[in-house]
Design an enzyme around this catalytic site. Sequence first.
Site, PDB file in Angstrom:
ATOM      1  N   LYS A   3     -18.174  -6.807 -19.652  1.00  0.00           N
ATOM      2  CA  LYS A   3     -17.830  -8.276 -19.859  1.00  0.00           C
ATOM      3  C   LYS A   3     -17.353  -9.226 -19.565  1.00  0.00           C
ATOM      4  O   LYS A   3     -17.516 -10.101 -20.371  1.00  0.00           O
ATOM      5  CB  LYS A   3     -17.932  -7.801 -21.740  1.00  0.00           C
ATOM      6  CG  LYS A   3     -18.509  -6.941 -22.403  1.00  0.00           C
ATOM      7  CD  LYS A   3     -19.630  -7.802 -22.834  1.00  0.00           C
ATOM      8  CE  LYS A   3     -20.924  -7.576 -22.488  1.00  0.00           C
ATOM      9  NZ  LYS A   3     -22.403  -7.312 -21.704  1.00  0.00           N
TER      10      LYS A   3
ATOM     11  N   HIS B 237     -31.824  -6.470 -12.289  1.00  0.00           N
ATOM     12  CA  HIS B 237     -31.985  -4.828 -12.333  1.00  0.00           C
ATOM     13  C   HIS B 237     -31.969  -5.101 -14.393  1.00  0.00           C
ATOM     14  O   HIS B 237     -31.569  -5.263 -14.820  1.00  0.00           O
ATOM     15  CB  HIS B 237     -29.886  -4.030 -12.424  1.00  0.00           C
ATOM     16  CG  HIS B 237     -29.638  -3.699 -11.516  1.00  0.00           C
ATOM     17  ND1 HIS B 237     -28.961  -3.014 -11.082  1.00  0.00           N
ATOM     18  CD2 HIS B 237     -30.211  -4.320 -10.240  1.00  0.00           C
ATOM     19  CE1 HIS B 237     -28.675  -2.697  -9.765  1.00  0.00           C
ATOM     20  NE2 HIS B 237     -29.353  -3.542  -9.122  1.00  0.00           N
TER      21      HIS B 237
ATOM     22  N   PRO C 256     -13.518  -2.449 -18.218  1.00  0.00           N
ATOM     23  CA  PRO C 256     -14.556  -3.188 -17.751  1.00  0.00           C
ATOM     24  C   PRO C 256     -15.080  -2.427 -17.741  1.00  0.00           C
ATOM     25  O   PRO C 256     -17.049  -2.805 -17.081  1.00  0.00           O
ATOM     26  CB  PRO C 256     -13.627  -2.797 -15.872  1.00  0.00           C
ATOM     27  CG  PRO C 256     -13.315  -1.345 -16.413  1.00  0.00           C
ATOM     28  CD  PRO C 256     -12.007  -2.053 -17.859  1.00  0.00           C
TER      29      PRO C 256
ATOM     30  N   TYR D 225     -25.587  -4.981 -23.161  1.00  0.00           N
ATOM     31  CA  TYR D 225     -25.304  -4.928 -21.805  1.00  0.00           C
ATOM     32  C   TYR D 225     -25.862  -6.392 -21.364  1.00  0.00           C
ATOM     33  O   TYR D 225     -25.086  -6.762 -20.504  1.00  0.00           O
ATOM     34  CB  TYR D 225     -25.532  -4.111 -21.100  1.00  0.00           C
ATOM     35  CG  TYR D 225     -25.356  -3.626 -20.522  1.00  0.00           C
ATOM     36  CD1 TYR D 225     -24.170  -2.824 -20.149  1.00  0.00           C
ATOM     37  CD2 TYR D 225     -26.375  -4.071 -18.654  1.00  0.00           C
ATOM     38  CE1 TYR D 225     -23.625  -2.050 -18.796  1.00  0.00           C
ATOM     39  CE2 TYR D 225     -25.325  -3.669 -17.600  1.00  0.00           C
ATOM     40  CZ  TYR D 225     -24.394  -3.357 -17.222  1.00  0.00           C
ATOM     41  OH  TYR D 225     -23.940  -2.709 -16.320  1.00  0.00           O
TER      42      TYR D 225
HETATM   43  C1  LIG Z   1     -12.187  -4.758 -10.067  1.00  0.00           C
HETATM   44  C2  LIG Z   1     -12.467  -5.073 -11.767  1.00  0.00           C
HETATM   45  C3  LIG Z   1     -13.960  -5.136 -12.182  1.00  0.00           C
HETATM   46  C4  LIG Z   1     -14.287  -6.452 -12.912  1.00  0.00           C
HETATM   47  N1  LIG Z   1     -15.949  -5.878 -13.544  1.00  0.00           N
HETATM   48  C5  LIG Z   1     -16.423  -6.825 -14.189  1.00  0.00           C
HETATM   49  C6  LIG Z   1     -17.715  -6.722 -14.382  1.00  0.00           C
HETATM   50  O1  LIG Z   1     -18.672  -5.948 -13.943  1.00  0.00           O
HETATM   51  N2  LIG Z   1     -18.750  -7.460 -15.025  1.00  0.00           N
HETATM   52  C7  LIG Z   1     -17.541  -8.548 -15.349  1.00  0.00           C
HETATM   53  O2  LIG Z   1     -18.340  -9.726 -16.666  1.00  0.00           O
HETATM   54  N3  LIG Z   1     -15.830  -8.741 -15.596  1.00  0.00           N
HETATM   55  C8  LIG Z   1     -15.797  -7.646 -14.622  1.00  0.00           C
HETATM   56  N4  LIG Z   1     -14.481  -7.854 -14.663  1.00  0.00           N
HETATM   57  C9  LIG Z   1     -13.418  -8.692 -15.534  1.00  0.00           C
HETATM   58  C10 LIG Z   1     -13.791  -9.700 -14.890  1.00  0.00           C
HETATM   59  O3  LIG Z   1     -13.378 -10.056 -13.206  1.00  0.00           O
HETATM   60  C11 LIG Z   1     -12.499 -11.067 -15.448  1.00  0.00           C
HETATM   61  O4  LIG Z   1     -12.803 -11.101 -16.528  1.00  0.00           O
HETATM   62  C12 LIG Z   1     -12.937 -12.136 -14.857  1.00  0.00           C
HETATM   63  O5  LIG Z   1     -12.448 -12.794 -13.431  1.00  0.00           O
HETATM   64  C13 LIG Z   1     -11.808 -13.870 -15.434  1.00  0.00           C
HETATM   65  O6  LIG Z   1     -12.648 -14.599 -14.811  1.00  0.00           O
HETATM   66  P1  LIG Z   1     -10.976 -15.941 -15.423  1.00  0.00           P
HETATM   67  O7  LIG Z   1     -11.925 -17.379 -14.421  1.00  0.00           O
HETATM   68  O8  LIG Z   1     -10.991 -15.396 -17.305  1.00  0.00           O
HETATM   69  O9  LIG Z   1      -9.526 -15.949 -14.752  1.00  0.00           O
HETATM   70  P2  LIG Z   1      -9.147 -14.995 -13.206  1.00  0.00           P
HETATM   71  O10 LIG Z   1     -10.913 -14.936 -12.472  1.00  0.00           O
HETATM   72  O11 LIG Z   1      -8.194 -13.730 -13.248  1.00  0.00           O
HETATM   73  O12 LIG Z   1      -8.915 -16.529 -12.901  1.00  0.00           O
HETATM   74  C14 LIG Z   1      -7.974 -17.399 -13.520  1.00  0.00           C
HETATM   75  C15 LIG Z   1      -6.860 -17.803 -12.002  1.00  0.00           C
HETATM   76  O13 LIG Z   1      -5.885 -18.359 -12.564  1.00  0.00           O
HETATM   77  C16 LIG Z   1      -5.105 -18.995 -10.997  1.00  0.00           C
HETATM   78  N5  LIG Z   1      -4.214 -18.510 -11.844  1.00  0.00           N
HETATM   79  C17 LIG Z   1      -3.787 -17.614 -12.594  1.00  0.00           C
HETATM   80  N6  LIG Z   1      -1.881 -18.194 -12.802  1.00  0.00           N
HETATM   81  C18 LIG Z   1      -1.457 -19.777 -12.620  1.00  0.00           C
HETATM   82  C19 LIG Z   1      -0.850 -20.360 -12.630  1.00  0.00           C
HETATM   83  N7  LIG Z   1       0.636 -20.014 -13.305  1.00  0.00           N
HETATM   84  N8  LIG Z   1      -0.654 -21.492 -11.718  1.00  0.00           N
HETATM   85  C20 LIG Z   1      -2.574 -21.544 -10.994  1.00  0.00           C
HETATM   86  N9  LIG Z   1      -3.336 -20.767 -10.727  1.00  0.00           N
HETATM   87  C21 LIG Z   1      -2.714 -20.062 -11.545  1.00  0.00           C
HETATM   88  C22 LIG Z   1      -5.214 -16.943 -10.445  1.00  0.00           C
HETATM   89  O14 LIG Z   1      -4.860 -16.911  -9.188  1.00  0.00           O
HETATM   90  C23 LIG Z   1      -7.313 -17.162 -10.708  1.00  0.00           C
HETATM   91  O15 LIG Z   1      -7.410 -18.062  -9.431  1.00  0.00           O
HETATM   92  C24 LIG Z   1     -13.608  -6.789 -13.738  1.00  0.00           C
HETATM   93  C25 LIG Z   1     -12.264  -6.596 -13.354  1.00  0.00           C
HETATM   94  C26 LIG Z   1     -12.095  -6.070 -12.048  1.00  0.00           C
HETATM   95  C27 LIG Z   1     -10.590  -6.466 -12.306  1.00  0.00           C
END
Ligand SMILES: Cc1cc2nc3c(=O)[nH]c(=O)nc-3n(C[C@H](O)[C@H](O)[C@H](O)COP(=O)(O)OP(=O)(O)OC[C@H]3O[C@@H](n4cnc5c(N)ncnc54)[C@H](O)[C@@H]3O)c2cc1C
Length: 391
Positions: free
Chosen positions: A296, A76, A292, A384
């Site tokens: 980011k 995009h 959201p 963005y």
């Molecule tokens: C509806 C929605 C829309 C979004 N839109 C955007 C977007 O357009 N762009 C963007 O950049 N971000 C967006 N986000 C945010 C984005 O999804 C998160 O910032 C991202 O998933 C963070 O990645 P992470 O790997 O840090 O954590 P997570 O993806 O939360 O992964 C953490 C993992 O740790 C595991 N875990 C947790 N506790 C434990 C434990 N005690 N033991 C073992 N495993 C554990 C969980 O099961 C999970 O799989 C959005 C979020 C939501 C909810």
Amino acid sequence: MTTTVRTRVAIVGAGPAGLLLSHLLDQAGIDSVVIDQRSRDEIESTIRAGILEQGTVELLDTIGEASRARTVGHRHDGIELRFEGEGHRIDFAATVGRAVWLYPQHEVLKDLIAARLAAGQDLRFGVTAEGIENGERPRVIARDAEGNPLEIEAEFVVGSDGSRSVARATVTGSSTGGYFREYPFAWFGILCEAPPSSEELIYSNSPDGFALVSQRSDTVQRMYFQCDPETDTAAFSEEQLWDELQKRVPGTTLKQGPIFQRDVLRFRSFVAHELRRGRVALVGDAAHTVPPTGAKGMNLAIADVRLLAAALGALLLDGDERLLDAYPETASRRIWKAQHFSWWMTSLLHVAPDATDFDRRRQLGELRTVVESEHGRAYLAEAYCGWPFDA
Ligand SMILES: Cc1cc2nc3c(=O)[nH]c(=O)nc-3n(C[C@H](O)[C@H](O)[C@H](O)COP(=O)(O)OP(=O)(O)OC[C@H]3O[C@@H](n4cnc5c(N)ncnc54)[C@H](O)[C@@H]3O)c2cc1C
């Protein structure tokens, strides 16, 4: 009986942060074990983020053909800001020469999991970390899906375990230790079977509140509208949901279809007080969350990982701790820029429940300033699409 596993880096959480970190470490010749409390199926089917910054896509390119962001995802080159019934395009390509890719997070996770398993990664699903013991050789205290105790002893532990992080308490001294802000609104999100209503995303400000017209594929669309955080997802009929969305996007007729998922997404800004203590560090949502609106969250997680992977490489391959010592400060610069951008986009586009007529007119003045000013458009486009990593 407790099973003990030994590795160089123990990674708690197989989200985008944990999986990409294991890949970058592997590229540097560093072994890791990744655990996640969820099943592979659950991880690969949870709908979350959708917008990838250019730098995120470039980092995902390093997993090779397994990354389908460029082939299946859609590039995009702009978004539309809509207010007072008129659309204003922010042209990323013309303004900052960068772009974003629409490619759902669960597809990114499928790609990363496939690539990690193909590379022989020790990746364990259904394993829950219950605590982390810090020290010269830190340990993750965990339990597998059958409830059997498991310990992972490592030279370093990384908490990439999301917003309800267990690792955070080891690093900050408490599971909530950080800078925090809550917002008086949330997003009501829907997934529906329909063709796209628009080629690019529409961020719409209206007197009834904010709406985002987003996409997932040629046949599935994602849309959100501003709601009260306490809203019950069952409170609206399908017809009412379309009415709520349509009245917030005047000037565009939304293409409707059966709604097959609905959720309410609360808004929070959070940054942990500390990102590293001794031989344990935090990345991604474990370290920070953003509302959201600026898309980011996942991108910031990926940016942390890039820094931490380099720091762990220097530590574990050369015994050089300088990059690791600098990690909290270096990561924080981008984290706070992203916090600002997410807060700013949120306040620019949403209507606060207690907004006065003055607030509303001031907000329209700000929107007009952004779309009519070269600098306003450039700031929005740059933030963005994501600041270049080495900027
Ligand atoms: C509806 C929605 C829309 C979004 N839109 C955007 C977007 O357009 N762009 C963007 O950049 N971000 C967006 N986000 C945010 C984005 O999804 C998160 O910032 C991202 O998933 C963070 O990645 P992470 O790997 O840090 O954590 P997570 O993806 O939360 O992964 C953490 C993992 O740790 C595991 N875990 C947790 N506790 C434990 C434990 N005690 N033991 C073992 N495993 C554990 C969980 O099961 C999970 O799989 C959005 C979020 C939501 C909810």
